[in-house]
Structures are given as structure tokens and as C-alpha cells.
Scaffold this active site. Structure first.
Site, PDB file in Angstrom:
ATOM      1  N   ASP A   1     -11.505   1.501  -6.014  1.00 56.00           N
ATOM      2  CA  ASP A   1     -10.206   2.171  -6.116  1.00 56.00           C
ATOM      3  C   ASP A   1     -10.359   3.380  -7.030  1.00 56.00           C
ATOM      4  O   ASP A   1     -10.462   3.247  -8.240  1.00 56.00           O
ATOM      5  CB  ASP A   1      -9.173   1.196  -6.677  1.00 56.00           C
ATOM      6  CG  ASP A   1      -7.774   1.791  -6.769  1.00 56.00           C
ATOM      7  OD1 ASP A   1      -7.602   2.993  -6.481  1.00 56.00           O
ATOM      8  OD2 ASP A   1      -6.847   1.045  -7.144  1.00 56.00           O
TER       9      ASP A   1
ATOM     10  N   SER B   1       0.046  -1.211  -7.776  1.00 60.44           N
ATOM     11  CA  SER B   1       0.215   0.239  -7.816  1.00 60.44           C
ATOM     12  C   SER B   1       1.486   0.597  -8.592  1.00 60.44           C
ATOM     13  O   SER B   1       1.644   0.190  -9.737  1.00 60.44           O
ATOM     14  CB  SER B   1       0.230   0.787  -6.387  1.00 60.44           C
ATOM     15  OG  SER B   1       0.143   2.182  -6.354  1.00 60.44           O
TER      16      SER B   1
ATOM     17  N   HIS C   1      -7.969   1.698  -2.988  1.00 62.08           N
ATOM     18  CA  HIS C   1      -6.684   1.322  -3.578  1.00 62.08           C
ATOM     19  C   HIS C   1      -5.928   0.328  -2.702  1.00 62.08           C
ATOM     20  O   HIS C   1      -5.241  -0.570  -3.207  1.00 62.08           O
ATOM     21  CB  HIS C   1      -5.841   2.579  -3.801  1.00 62.08           C
ATOM     22  CG  HIS C   1      -4.556   2.319  -4.511  1.00 62.08           C
ATOM     23  ND1 HIS C   1      -4.496   1.706  -5.750  1.00 62.08           N
ATOM     24  CD2 HIS C   1      -3.264   2.585  -4.162  1.00 62.08           C
ATOM     25  CE1 HIS C   1      -3.232   1.614  -6.135  1.00 62.08           C
ATOM     26  NE2 HIS C   1      -2.465   2.123  -5.190  1.00 62.08           N
ATOM     27  N   ASP C   2      -6.047   0.459  -1.402  1.00 65.50           N
ATOM     28  CA  ASP C   2      -5.333  -0.429  -0.482  1.00 65.50           C
ATOM     29  C   ASP C   2      -5.804  -1.873  -0.555  1.00 65.50           C
ATOM     30  O   ASP C   2      -5.192  -2.758   0.062  1.00 65.50           O
ATOM     31  CB  ASP C   2      -5.470   0.074   0.953  1.00 65.50           C
ATOM     32  CG  ASP C   2      -4.382   1.068   1.326  1.00 65.50           C
ATOM     33  OD1 ASP C   2      -3.465   1.271   0.505  1.00 65.50           O
ATOM     34  OD2 ASP C   2      -4.448   1.643   2.432  1.00 65.50           O
TER      35      ASP C   2
ATOM     36  N   ARG D   1       1.600  12.277   3.879  1.00 65.43           N
ATOM     37  CA  ARG D   1       1.107  10.920   4.110  1.00 65.43           C
ATOM     38  C   ARG D   1      -0.374  10.917   4.453  1.00 65.43           C
ATOM     39  O   ARG D   1      -1.125  10.037   3.993  1.00 65.43           O
ATOM     40  CB  ARG D   1       1.901  10.259   5.236  1.00 65.43           C
ATOM     41  CG  ARG D   1       1.472   8.831   5.534  1.00 65.43           C
ATOM     42  CD  ARG D   1       1.641   7.938   4.311  1.00 65.43           C
ATOM     43  NE  ARG D   1       1.435   6.533   4.656  1.00 65.43           N
ATOM     44  CZ  ARG D   1       1.514   5.545   3.794  1.00 65.43           C
ATOM     45  NH1 ARG D   1       1.783   5.801   2.521  1.00 65.43           N
ATOM     46  NH2 ARG D   1       1.331   4.292   4.175  1.00 65.43           N
TER      47      ARG D   1
END
EC number: 2.3.1.46
Length: 379
Positions: free
Chosen positions: A319, A154, A352-353, A224
Site C-alpha cells: 500500500d 482508509s 491500498h485496496d 476516479r
């Protein structure tokens, strides 16, 4: 692999730099600190060092634990350690908290030497270039003339790319994972909404909330929660939570009813307990500003023309925050510039994680590439 091996108990180090650092925006930090952790041993040739660059909410604590009682290991413990893809029995691994961070490096929570008070909102804006510049000072301090590899996912991948561009002779390999050569318009928009949640929180107090004994918890929590949604894949989120309710039926109100709501609020609350709002603002702006091609007539091929590093680029199928197409842009530019690049697109349900998770194909690919990095150290 990762469950049976660990770097064990690790101790962070705060490295002081009694030197000015001129930032990209023209401002100067009169001095700065970098909080780091190291794993493994630097060999006699000092050619086996690997730098790990963190993403938006990461820090120096990459692997291991700070005490036996710690509930959690470092954020990339499945990647870094004895016998793991980045093998600490072969490499000297360095993790750091970037400038502007909130885990020991100079940032909004630090004391401004010119005022004797916390910087707060007065801490200057920092960019990926600034981070890499400070990391080069760290390499000098550690006696490392050239990194065997610079690795990041990232925002960390952006730093790996910038290292190869800014200091081509100091990087042998760059591993750019789940990243992009610049943010998409949509990503910039996401970041702005997150910042607005913080900036408009009544407890923000123009960024000097600590001197008012307040914390913009509501804004940071919402930022968040929204960010976390973008790190996950729709199908993965659906399989995990579906439309499951926390009770037997609808409550017909605005309290938490769906399990996914409970999960997001938990993630938001946990984040507020460990992260600083001013740091969040700084990190998201650094993401927005990153665009190395802009210095080369908006040509990414020209931007990488002088790199000497070999590249490993990885993306993940679901992602959508840093889609595979964004990695393709970098790969095509490297090929056009006749640079060495290996690319893998990992099929994953985790969005994405996924770059933080222990996917078998992903781990095998990184392991194989790092084996080649190790061979280069022995030439």
C-alpha cells in the site's frame, strides 16, 4: 468463510435529526439525515455495538443485499456477517453514509430547507470531526452509550481514530486499517489533481450541474481513474494486465489499446454511474483536512494521551497510498502515550485496496482481535 454466510436481505433506514449541527468551519446544518443499515441484534446491555466507518467512495451498505436480484453485496461483505471476522451473531453492526454523501444522508443531492432547492455546491464543507459528531448523535438515537468497537479502513480508519480522541469514554476498541494520522503531501497533491479534473469540466457549472441538466462525467471519470491507480500495487497491476493488448497489434492512435486502459475506463464509467461529483470534492477535502495532532501542538502522542480505547492497527506491505510507515506513526504515538495497541503488517500484492479483500492472514488477525472485543462485552 465469507462465501457461505451472509446477513441476507437488508433494508436501509433514513434517520432524521431535527436538530442543528454546528460544523467545524462555523457553518450550521439546520437539520440532517443519516442513512444507515444495521446487522445483528443489540443485546440487553447495549454493549455489543460496532460502528463501521466507510472510506471515500463507500456508504451505509456494508453487507448483504437489498434484494435477491442484486448482483453485488455490500462493500465489506467478506468482513461483516454470521461467522465472519465482525460476527453479526455476536455484534450489532451499524453502517452509515456520512454527511456530504450521495447515498441518502444529507449532502449535495439533498434539499436545502432554507431554499427548497438541492444544495449542490452550497452544501457546506464537512470534516472527519463533523462526521464523528453526527455519528455520536446517531449513537444517542440508537441508545448506544459506548461502542464496543469503531472500525474503518482508509478514510474510515481516520474516523475510528477521531472517535477515540473526541469521545474517549464512548469507544472501547478502535480498529484503524490501511489508514494514516494525516495525509502525506503526495496524497494531498493526488486529491487536488482529481478535484481539478472535476472543477474544470465544462459541465461542472460551478457545482450546480444538476440544475443545468448536466453531469461533469468526464472530470469525475478521470478523477476516479487516477485514484484507482493509486489504490493498486505496481506489481499486482503488472501481473494482472502486463502490456496485454486488446487486439493483435498496435493501432497507432489514441483509442483504447492496452487492457489496463480498458480496465481503468470501465472503472471510471462505473463510478460516474453511481457517485456524485460534489460529494467526491467534499470527501477528498475531508481527507486533506484530517490532522488530529494539529490541535495538540502537532504532537500525535498528545493527541492520543486521553484515549481510553484499545487499538488494532493494520497496514499492507504494498500500500503506497497509505504506506505501513504511516501506521507506524500512530503505533509509536500510542506506545509513547502508554496505550494498548496491537499492530499487524499484512504481506499483500493488492496495494491500498487490500483492506477490502479476503486475505487469510488479515482475516485471521481481525477475527482474533474481534474475539477479544466480544470477551470485553461479556465482562
Amino acid at each position: 468463510m465469507s462465501q457461505n454466510t451472509s446477513v441476507g436481505i437488508v433494508t436501509p433506514q433514513k434517520i432524521p435529526f431535527e436538530m442543528p449541527l454546528v460544523l467545524e468551519n462555523g457553518k450550521t446544518l439546520p437539520r440532517f439525515d443519516l442513512m444507515i443499515e444495521t446487522y445483528g441484534e443489540l443485546n440487553a446491555e447495549k454493549n455489543n455495538a460496532v460502528l463501521i466507518c466507510h472510506a471515500l467512495s463507500g456508504n451505509h451498505h456494508v453487507a448483504g443485499k437489498h434484494s435477491a436480484e442484486d448482483k453485488y453485496t455490500g462493500w465489506w461483505d467478506n468482513m461483516v456477517g454470521p461467522g465472519k471476522p465482525i460476527d453479526t451473531e455476536r455484534f450489532f453492526v451499524v453502517g452509515l453514509n456520512n454527511l456530504g454523501g450521495c447515498d441518502g444522508s444529507s449532502g449535495p443531492l439533498s434539499i436545502n430547507p432554507e431554499t427548497g432547492r438541492e444544495y449542490g455546491a452550497d452544501f457546506p464543507m464537512v470534516t472527519v470531526k463533523d462526521w464523528v459528531k453526527s455519528q455520536a448523535a446517531l449513537a444517542d438515537y440508537l441508545g448506544i452509550e459506548q461502542w464496543a468497537a469503531v472500525v474503518g479502513g482508509s478514510l474510515g480508519g481516520m474516523q475510528a481514530l477521531q472517535w477515540a480522541i473526541s469521545y474517549p469514554e464512548r469507544v472501547r476498541h478502535a480498529l484503524v486499517i490501511a489508514s494514516a494520522p494525516k495525509l502525506s503531501t503526495q496524497n494531498i497533491a493526488f486529491n487536488d489533481v482529481a478535484r481539478q479534473a472535476i472543477l474544470t469540466d465544462p459541465d461542472f457549472n460551478e457545482g450546480h450541474y444538476r440544475s443545468h441538466n448536466t453531469v461533469p462525467a468526464r472530470g469525475l471519470r478521470i478523477a476516479r481513474m487516477m485514484g484507482h491507480i493509486t489504490y493498486l500495487a505496481e506489481d499486482g497491476l503488472g501481473k494482472k494486465f502486463g502490456r496485454d493488448l486488446r487486439s493483435n497489434g498496435y493501432q497507432y492512435g489514441y483509442s483504447v489499446e492496452f487492457e489496463v486502459e480498458s480496465y481503468l475506463r470501465y472503472q471510471g464509467d462505473k463510478f460516474v454511474g453511481r457517485f456524485d461529483a460534489n460529494t467526491y470534492l467534499l470527501m477528498t477535502k475531508a481527507l486533506d483536512y484530517f490532522d488530529p495532532a494539529a490541535d495538540f501542538g502537532n504532537s500525535l502522542t498528545r493527541a492520543v494521551q486521553d484515549v481510553q480505547a484499545k487499538f488494532f492497527v493494520a497496514s499492507f506491505s504494498t500500500d503506497w497510498r497509505f504506506a505501513p510507515e504511516r501506521s507506524h506513526e500512530l503505533v509509536k504515538a500510542l506506545i509513547a502515550a502508554q496505550k494498548s495497541v496491537q499492530y499487524i503488517e499484512v504481506k499483500s500484492a493488492h496495494g491500498h485496496d487490500a483492506f477490502l479483500m479476503e486475505d487469510e492472514a488479515y482475516m485471521r488477525a481481525v477475527t482474533a482481535y474481534m474475539n477479544n472485543v466480544d470477551k470485553d462485552c461479556r465482562l
